[in-house]
Design an enzyme around this catalytic site. Structure first.
Site, short mmCIF file in Angstrom:
data_model
loop_
_atom_site.label_atom_id
_atom_site.label_comp_id
_atom_site.label_asym_id
_atom_site.label_seq_id
_atom_site.Cartn_x
_atom_site.Cartn_y
_atom_site.Cartn_z
N GLN A 190 0.91 -1.26 0.05
CA GLN A 190 -0.07 0.11 0.10
C GLN A 190 0.90 1.03 0.07
O GLN A 190 0.40 2.40 0.72
CB GLN A 190 -0.83 0.03 1.22
CG GLN A 190 -2.25 -0.92 1.09
CD GLN A 190 -3.11 -0.14 -0.19
OE1 GLN A 190 -3.01 0.73 -0.56
NE2 GLN A 190 -4.14 -1.37 -0.50
N SER A 191 1.92 1.48 -0.79
CA SER A 191 3.02 2.33 -0.58
C SER A 191 2.37 3.60 -1.40
O SER A 191 1.77 3.81 -2.41
CB SER A 191 4.19 1.94 -1.41
OG SER A 191 4.92 3.19 -1.80
N ASN A 192 2.42 4.85 -0.39
CA ASN A 192 1.78 6.11 -1.16
C ASN A 192 2.81 6.65 -1.82
O ASN A 192 2.48 7.42 -3.09
CB ASN A 192 1.66 7.05 0.09
CG ASN A 192 0.82 6.51 1.36
OD1 ASN A 192 -0.27 6.09 0.79
ND2 ASN A 192 1.08 6.33 2.37
#
Ligand SMILES: *Cc1c(COP(=O)(O)O)cnc(C)c1O
Length: 338
Positions: free
Chosen positions: A71-73
């Protein structure tokens, strides 16, 4: 100073948090809204990517690679920045591909990024393979570091500190009449509190304080790393920023304050403290935090206020670093709603 692409909506607002300040009975609280940097749901990586993507284009790259968590921004904003630059993004994500991609992962795909899956141990090799593959395909790849945290990415937060200084400097008396209730009080805060992880944001803010000789303290709430591991990295990166900008300032190492007390059950595991912080900001101020970074940092801030770390007459600014799409990740739904 460095080539820059302009795709962030700047300056981001500084707002008061009157209901939260009152509920906690502590210092006056302000917030800097880097969740509103404007690129595909925004966040702190957008500032960094203005410089990183410009550097990629200067080097005539036609493909950027980077890596991060599922879920990397950072990966989501890189995918959007690459779209804006008209080049391909390749994201090397650590984890197993979920059956139903949600939140940031869904956005990565909408934004046209190519996603490659790996495990923690295989990350470097997977990146290297993608670089070799791109070259074999006749492309010119550019590697954006983890978290966008090299001197260029960190430099963006030296500029961010300048931006804050300009916003909170002594007000123009002519403009005073128009000041609404949301206008923040003039003058820099006594403290800035924010989420820290790969250290680029903290390094840039620290370099900015030294460079501009400002009188304020900053506290990074570590999301995943111990302070003994993170602190030398922040110092090294801040030193590089000052060096590369030719600043005559000396880095004051005592400025680099990190709390690693709030890491809970580990990276991206949302606990009761994060849920309480997310609900409190939402219910009292209508501001959304994220489960991984800002929820954890705000939980730390709330706890430190309760412990009396700050004087009641002080001003404390929470620097919102974004991440809100992760609120919609499937894994958090049940805990957010109970
Ligand atoms: C990446 C990230 C951070 C941490 O910033 P670093 O510069 O890596 O320390 C904080 N908040 C959010 C929402 C992020 O995506």
């Amino acid at each position: 100073m460095f080539p820059r692409m302009k795709f962030a909506v700047l300056p981001t607002p500084v707002q008061r948090l009157p209901r939260l300040s009152e509920a906690l009975g502590g210092p006056e609280l302000l917030i800097k809204r880097d969740d509103l940097t404007g690129l595909a749901f925004g966040g702190n990586k957008t500032r960094k990517l203005e410089y990183l993507m410009a550097d990629a284009l200067t080097q005539r790259a036609d493909l950027v690679l980077t890596t991060g968590a599922l879920q990397s921004n950072h990966c989501r904003q890189t995918a959007a920045a690459a779209a804006r630059a008209g080049i391909q993004a390749v994201l090397v994500l650590v984890g197993d591909p979920p059956a139903d991609p949600s939140a940031n992962l869904l956005l990565d795909q909408l934004l046209g990024a190519k996603v490659i899956w790996t495990d923690q141990a295989g990350r470097e090799q997977a990146l290297e393979e993608q670089i070799q593959q791109a070259k074999a395909d006749g492309r010119k790849p550019y590697l954006i570091p983890y978290g966008g945290s090299n001197y260029l990415g960190a430099y963006a937060y030296l500029e961010g500190m300048r931006e804050l200084q300009a916003q909170l400097g002594e007000p123009d008396p002519a403009a005073e009449d128009e000041a609404g209730p949301d206008r923040p009080p003039a003058g820099l805060p006594d403290w800035i509190v924010f989420a820290t992880s790969s250290g680029g944001t903290q390094a840039g803010l620290t370099a900015g304080i030294s460079n501009q000789d400002l009188n304020l303290r900053i506290l990074g709430i570590s999301v995943d790393e111990s302070q003994s591991a993170l602190k030398p990295r922040v110092i090294d990166l801040a030193d590089q920023v000052l060096d590369r900008t030719g600043s005559a300032a000396n880095l004051d190492h005592s400025l680099v304050e990190i709390s690693d007390q709030y890491r809970g059950e580990g990276y991206a595991v949302m606990g009761e403290q994060e849920v309480e912080a997310i609900r409190t900001f939402a219910e009292l101020e209508g501001i959304l935090l994220d489960p991984v970074y800002t929820g954890r940092a705000a939980a730390g801030l709330i706890d430190l206020i309760r412990q009396g770390k700050f004087e009641p007459e002080q001003k404390v600014l929470f620097w919102h670093t974004g991440g809100t799409p992760a609120l919609f990740a499937d894994v958090y739904q049940d805990d957010l709603l109970t």
